[in-house]
Write a protein that holds these residues in place. Structure first.
Motif, PDB file in Angstrom:
ATOM      1  N   ARG A 143       6.683  37.588 113.867  1.00 27.36           N
ATOM      2  CA  ARG A 143       6.813  37.192 112.338  1.00 27.36           C
ATOM      3  C   ARG A 143       6.962  38.674 111.691  1.00 27.36           C
ATOM      4  O   ARG A 143       6.607  39.690 112.294  1.00 27.36           O
TER       5      ARG A 143
ATOM      6  N   ALA B 124       4.331  18.562 112.619  1.00 27.74           N
ATOM      7  CA  ALA B 124       4.390  19.705 111.708  1.00 27.74           C
ATOM      8  C   ALA B 124       5.307  19.277 110.486  1.00 27.74           C
ATOM      9  O   ALA B 124       5.074  19.966 109.423  1.00 27.74           O
TER      10      ALA B 124
ATOM     11  N   LEU C 295      12.205  29.005 106.894  1.00 30.68           N
ATOM     12  CA  LEU C 295      11.063  29.312 107.711  1.00 30.68           C
ATOM     13  C   LEU C 295       9.704  29.362 107.193  1.00 30.68           C
ATOM     14  O   LEU C 295       9.593  29.521 105.937  1.00 30.68           O
ATOM     15  N   PRO C 296       8.657  29.042 107.953  1.00 28.51           N
ATOM     16  CA  PRO C 296       7.435  29.026 107.339  1.00 28.51           C
ATOM     17  C   PRO C 296       6.891  30.273 107.257  1.00 28.51           C
ATOM     18  O   PRO C 296       7.201  31.294 107.846  1.00 28.51           O
TER      19      PRO C 296
ATOM     20  N   ASP D 101      10.360  29.967 116.166  1.00 30.12           N
ATOM     21  CA  ASP D 101       9.322  28.878 116.260  1.00 30.12           C
ATOM     22  C   ASP D 101       8.646  28.407 117.463  1.00 30.12           C
ATOM     23  O   ASP D 101       8.129  27.523 117.462  1.00 30.12           O
TER      24      ASP D 101
ATOM     25  N   THR E 223       7.225  33.438 110.065  1.00 27.42           N
ATOM     26  CA  THR E 223       7.647  33.067 111.490  1.00 27.42           C
ATOM     27  C   THR E 223       9.205  33.139 111.889  1.00 27.42           C
ATOM     28  O   THR E 223       9.652  32.188 111.168  1.00 27.42           O
TER      29      THR E 223
ATOM     30  N   SER F 229       1.917  25.953 120.195  1.00 30.01           N
ATOM     31  CA  SER F 229       2.336  25.303 118.856  1.00 30.01           C
ATOM     32  C   SER F 229       2.124  23.827 118.620  1.00 30.01           C
ATOM     33  O   SER F 229       2.389  22.989 119.710  1.00 30.01           O
TER      34      SER F 229
ATOM     35  N   LYS G 273      10.119  27.142 119.590  1.00 34.27           N
ATOM     36  CA  LYS G 273      11.107  25.930 120.453  1.00 34.27           C
ATOM     37  C   LYS G 273      12.406  26.134 120.500  1.00 34.27           C
ATOM     38  O   LYS G 273      13.180  25.586 121.196  1.00 34.27           O
TER      39      LYS G 273
ATOM     40  N   SER H 203       6.632  19.103 116.930  1.00 34.58           N
ATOM     41  CA  SER H 203       7.312  19.368 115.624  1.00 34.58           C
ATOM     42  C   SER H 203       7.307  18.156 114.659  1.00 34.58           C
ATOM     43  O   SER H 203       7.369  18.175 113.625  1.00 34.58           O
TER      44      SER H 203
END
Length: 289
Positions: A284, A29, A56-57, A68, A65, A23, A70, A26
């Motif tokens: 997801r 992102a 949330l994305p 995340d 998702t 990933s 993390k 952060s």
């Protein structure tokens, strides 16, 4: 029984599945968002209202998702207000660190849920199990308590939720129990076997897909649909009566599962502590209604 066609159940998994630890950081992102965001309400306590909210994305195909890689944002223990300490994040994966003491056995363990109730949805994730390991993925789960001697006691998650079995088929004894292999990986636990049985060995990643749409449920494993069934039908009641959750064997479980999802026909997604090491990643959900 009438067949219902759902294009999503017939499509291949879209997008590239990322591996643990891959990933983006952060900071990058936040500076260069690569996906749109959606606000999702969740409950932070047992039987609490969904008054908290997460952004949330969501990707171009509509998948949200919900982990995340993390943090445990949006997640908590079943019946709890925090994630039990035996659940950790390791290399971008959710991991249960097996205690060797059986399922949901002490205060530091127990099942976990994503604390938003989904109704019609498609869930995709990857799972990996340890040698001889056992776990599960629950859906449409409720947090159920019963009065026992004047005290409210939390009932197990599987009393209300169907279970997508997660198992080392080669080394766990449950693989040989039940009927017609209906306790092996991707099966509807103790009711319908996954056919074909295409799970990879312990220590390797498996893809899981669960679609729930207006009572029709499809389990997928490693890019193949392996079973389909229909909730809230006479056939569903018949399957329950032939399982460990029958009205005779377990009246409360039968009542709850026969009305799976409750009056609103919605519930939590959960991961099982069965006392063995297990990993989940790339989790997801696509909302279908």
């Amino acid at each position: 029984m009438k067949k219902v066609f759902y294009p999503l159940a017939c499509c291949m998994i879209a997008g590239v599945i990322t591996s643990c630890g891959s990933s983006p950081k952060s900071n990058s992102a936040q500076e260069e968002p690569s996906a749109d965001m959606v606000a999702l309400a969740y409950s932070s306590t047992l039987k609490g209202a969904e008054t908290d909210s997460l952004n949330l994305p969501v990707d171009e195909d509509g998948y949200i998702t919900i982990f995340d890689g993390k943090t445990f944002n949006g997640w908590r223990g079943y019946g709890k207000d925090r994630v039990p300490s035996k659940w950790t994040i390791e290399d971008g994966c959710i991991k249960f660190n097996g205690s060797g003491g059986g399922e949901a056995q002490d205060g530091d363990g127990g099942d976990i849920i994503f604390a938003h109730k989904f109704k019609n949805f498609e869930l995709e994730l990857e799972w990996k199990i340890s040698k001889g390991g056992n776990s599960g993925i629950f859906y449409l789960a409720q947090e159920v308590t019963s009065d026992k001697d004047g005290n409210q006691v939390l009932e197990p998650i599987y009393i209300s939720a169907p279970e997508f079995q997660v198992l080392d088929n080669a080394n766990h004894p449950d693989a040989k129990l039940g009927k017609d292999n209906n306790r092996q990986a991707a099966s509807l636990y103790d009711m319908i076997p996954a056919v074909p049985q295409n799970a990879k060995p312990f220590g390797e990643w498996n893809k899981a897909k669960i679609m729930v749409y207006k009572g029709t449920v499809v389990h997928g494993q490693n890019d193949e649909n392996v079973l389909e069934y229909h909730l809230w039908t006479p056939k569903w009641t018949e399957m329950l009566q032939a399982s460990k959750f029958s009205e005779k064997n377990w009246p409360l479980a039968f009542q709850l599962l026969n009305n799976c999802g409750g009056d609103n026909r919605e519930g939590f997604i959960g991961m099982q502590d069965h006392g063995d090491d297990v990993w989940f990643r790339n989790i997801r959900v696509k909302v279908l209604d």
